[in-house]
Design a protein around this motif. Sequence first.
Motif, short mmCIF file in Angstrom:
data_model
loop_
_atom_site.label_atom_id
_atom_site.label_comp_id
_atom_site.label_asym_id
_atom_site.label_seq_id
_atom_site.Cartn_x
_atom_site.Cartn_y
_atom_site.Cartn_z
N ASP A 24 0.65 -1.22 0.04
CA ASP A 24 -0.10 -0.10 0.07
C ASP A 24 0.91 1.41 0.15
O ASP A 24 0.43 2.18 -0.73
CB ASP A 24 -1.05 0.08 1.13
N PHE A 25 1.92 1.35 0.82
CA PHE A 25 2.92 2.57 0.78
C PHE A 25 3.48 2.86 -0.50
O PHE A 25 3.65 3.80 -1.00
CB PHE A 25 3.99 2.16 1.86
N PHE A 26 3.66 1.66 -1.23
CA PHE A 26 4.64 1.76 -2.48
C PHE A 26 3.86 1.90 -3.90
O PHE A 26 4.75 2.30 -4.71
CB PHE A 26 5.61 0.37 -2.29
N ARG A 60 7.01 0.92 -14.02
CA ARG A 60 6.52 2.36 -14.34
C ARG A 60 5.53 2.79 -13.35
O ARG A 60 4.90 4.01 -13.23
CB ARG A 60 5.63 2.42 -15.51
N PHE A 61 5.23 1.88 -12.35
CA PHE A 61 4.26 2.39 -11.43
C PHE A 61 4.93 1.96 -9.86
O PHE A 61 5.87 1.15 -9.63
CB PHE A 61 3.01 1.52 -11.26
N GLY A 62 4.60 2.71 -8.74
CA GLY A 62 4.96 2.87 -7.53
C GLY A 62 6.28 3.29 -7.32
O GLY A 62 6.96 3.89 -7.98
N VAL A 63 6.64 3.17 -6.04
CA VAL A 63 7.93 3.72 -5.65
C VAL A 63 9.12 2.07 -5.38
O VAL A 63 8.74 1.43 -4.98
CB VAL A 63 7.72 4.30 -4.05
N TRP A 64 10.21 2.69 -6.08
CA TRP A 64 11.08 1.60 -6.19
C TRP A 64 12.68 2.36 -5.86
O TRP A 64 12.66 3.14 -6.47
CB TRP A 64 11.24 1.00 -7.53
N GLY A 65 13.33 1.72 -4.99
CA GLY A 65 14.75 2.13 -4.73
C GLY A 65 14.54 3.60 -4.18
O GLY A 65 15.56 4.19 -4.42
N GLY A 66 13.39 3.96 -3.59
CA GLY A 66 13.32 5.43 -3.16
C GLY A 66 12.87 6.25 -3.95
O GLY A 66 12.83 7.60 -3.63
N LEU A 67 12.76 6.25 -5.15
CA LEU A 67 12.34 6.87 -6.31
C LEU A 67 10.82 6.65 -6.84
O LEU A 67 10.42 5.50 -6.97
CB LEU A 67 13.14 6.93 -7.45
N SER A 68 10.10 7.69 -7.08
CA SER A 68 8.71 7.75 -7.54
C SER A 68 8.86 7.19 -9.20
O SER A 68 9.80 7.49 -9.81
CB SER A 68 7.95 9.01 -7.51
N GLU A 69 7.65 7.14 -9.87
CA GLU A 69 7.42 6.92 -11.17
C GLU A 69 8.16 8.23 -11.96
O GLU A 69 9.08 8.02 -12.70
CB GLU A 69 6.16 6.67 -11.67
N LYS A 70 7.85 9.37 -11.71
CA LYS A 70 8.30 10.56 -12.23
C LYS A 70 9.77 10.85 -11.99
O LYS A 70 10.58 11.14 -13.13
CB LYS A 70 7.57 11.88 -11.47
#
Length: 81
Positions: A24-26, A60-70
Amino acid sequence: MHIDMTPTDLAWQAEALCAQTGADFFFPEPGSSVREAKRICGLCETRPRCLEYALRNDERFGVWGGLSEKERLELRRRENR
């Protein structure tokens, strides 16, 4: 570009803090804050491997490695210059 990874390459996922807190957070609803996900990522030892995975697999979706999609999109753009 999608790169297949072996189970050994993905072993970091079991150690990731996100695996212990839930998605949910990610993967928040559009317009929701990612602050808590980024805080958790900042404490996670697997963050570099997570970000590498997301970039290699064009997540392309969610937070991965501390970074957002954008943020990941901007990072890819900078790297391609």
